[in-house]
Motif scaffolding. Sequence first.
Motif, PDB file in Angstrom:
ATOM      1  N   LEU A  63       9.844  38.498  36.285  1.00 25.27           N
ATOM      2  CA  LEU A  63       8.696  38.758  35.407  1.00 25.27           C
ATOM      3  C   LEU A  63       7.405  38.182  35.977  1.00 25.27           C
ATOM      4  O   LEU A  63       6.364  38.847  35.965  1.00 25.27           O
ATOM      5  N   TRP A  67       4.066  40.361  37.275  1.00 28.06           N
ATOM      6  CA  TRP A  67       2.736  40.067  36.734  1.00 28.06           C
ATOM      7  C   TRP A  67       1.772  39.627  37.837  1.00 28.06           C
ATOM      8  O   TRP A  67       0.661  40.149  37.941  1.00 28.06           O
ATOM      9  N   TRP A 143       6.142  39.580  26.692  1.00 27.44           N
ATOM     10  CA  TRP A 143       5.767  39.879  28.073  1.00 27.44           C
ATOM     11  C   TRP A 143       5.582  41.381  28.269  1.00 27.44           C
ATOM     12  O   TRP A 143       4.613  41.810  28.915  1.00 27.44           O
ATOM     13  N   MET A 147       2.145  42.939  29.413  1.00 25.15           N
ATOM     14  CA  MET A 147       2.065  43.656  30.683  1.00 25.15           C
ATOM     15  C   MET A 147       1.587  45.082  30.470  1.00 25.15           C
ATOM     16  O   MET A 147       0.817  45.628  31.277  1.00 25.15           O
ATOM     17  N   GLU A 187      -2.900  39.331  28.735  1.00 29.26           N
ATOM     18  CA  GLU A 187      -2.648  38.042  29.381  1.00 29.26           C
ATOM     19  C   GLU A 187      -2.196  37.007  28.359  1.00 29.26           C
ATOM     20  O   GLU A 187      -1.292  36.195  28.625  1.00 29.26           O
ATOM     21  N   CYS A 189      -0.563  37.561  25.557  1.00 27.59           N
ATOM     22  CA  CYS A 189       0.830  37.869  25.197  1.00 27.59           C
ATOM     23  C   CYS A 189       1.796  37.401  26.280  1.00 27.59           C
ATOM     24  O   CYS A 189       2.871  36.840  25.985  1.00 27.59           O
ATOM     25  N   ILE A 190       1.434  37.627  27.530  1.00 28.51           N
ATOM     26  CA  ILE A 190       2.319  37.266  28.640  1.00 28.51           C
ATOM     27  C   ILE A 190       2.609  35.770  28.647  1.00 28.51           C
ATOM     28  O   ILE A 190       3.767  35.349  28.805  1.00 28.51           O
ATOM     29  N   TRP A 191       1.584  34.956  28.444  1.00 33.40           N
ATOM     30  CA  TRP A 191       1.820  33.517  28.535  1.00 33.40           C
ATOM     31  C   TRP A 191       2.463  32.933  27.295  1.00 33.40           C
ATOM     32  O   TRP A 191       3.189  31.933  27.374  1.00 33.40           O
ATOM     33  N   GLY A 193       4.693  34.721  25.912  1.00 40.58           N
ATOM     34  CA  GLY A 193       6.046  35.163  26.241  1.00 40.58           C
ATOM     35  C   GLY A 193       6.760  34.175  27.141  1.00 40.58           C
ATOM     36  O   GLY A 193       7.926  33.816  26.898  1.00 40.58           O
ATOM     37  N   PHE A 194       6.098  33.703  28.183  1.00 43.47           N
ATOM     38  CA  PHE A 194       6.709  32.704  29.061  1.00 43.47           C
ATOM     39  C   PHE A 194       6.995  31.406  28.305  1.00 43.47           C
ATOM     40  O   PHE A 194       8.002  30.733  28.565  1.00 43.47           O
TER      41      PHE A 194
END
Length: 258
Positions: A63, A67, A143, A147, A187, A189-191, A193-194
């Motif tokens: 992932l 990204w 994520w 993305m 961005e 949402c991605i972080w 998610g992590f």
Amino acid sequence: MLSLYLYGLAGMLTLSVLTWLLSLCMRDVSIVDSIWSLMFLAAAFVYAFFVSLETRGWLVLILVSLWALRLSLHLTWRNWGEPEDRRYQSIRDKYSPNFAVKSLFIIFIFQMLLASIAALPLLPAMVQPAPLNLFDAVGVLLWVIGMSFETIGDWQLTRFKANPDNRGKVMQSGLWRYTRHPNYFGEWCIWWGFFFLAAATGGWWTIVSPLLMTFLLLRFSGVTLLEQDIGERRPAYRDYIRQTNAFFPGPRKTGEIT
């Protein structure tokens, strides 16, 4: 995990210094934007080198690779052949003379330190063993949403700018109809998610990462910086601001798009 974190930090520092040296040759520090995401990838690959990854670890590595590489390639292609970004030109003017030396610290090392904090969820998510659980599903879902917003939003804006008929106009269709910054929302949402992938292993302490990214996107280098004078440079953007959510997607406030 402290030793692994320090090894990852060393990898990020090495990449930052090498890019700084390249910026001296190019006289363009804005190339730091292209390697920002690669700092995270450098740390992730360092962790993968020293640890035998399990399922979640491989998932996170995939992932973060998708990204980081997409974002870096997009920014490199977008900025290729362009002069140094006006944001960095202002910083260059402010910190001259001897900006070449100062830029190592105020641009490259500074961004590396921010990245080292933002990347914290990658460490427990990749190396801390724990059964897959609901938090993993939430993390992957966030994520995917992030993305999708980043990729589609960037593609829509690139296609819009490529049309000469749109010169001087404001992008107000597609995802940009519902949020003025779909890429920043992605961005975000991605972080988060992590973070949930890290939380699945008990890494709740890494919440500092998505909180930092939220601050950067909303108050520091994201929405606030981009829009501080755009209404003066592009008057049509004022109506866009009145009609469209700044960050979180939502319906138009007034008016319709033709």
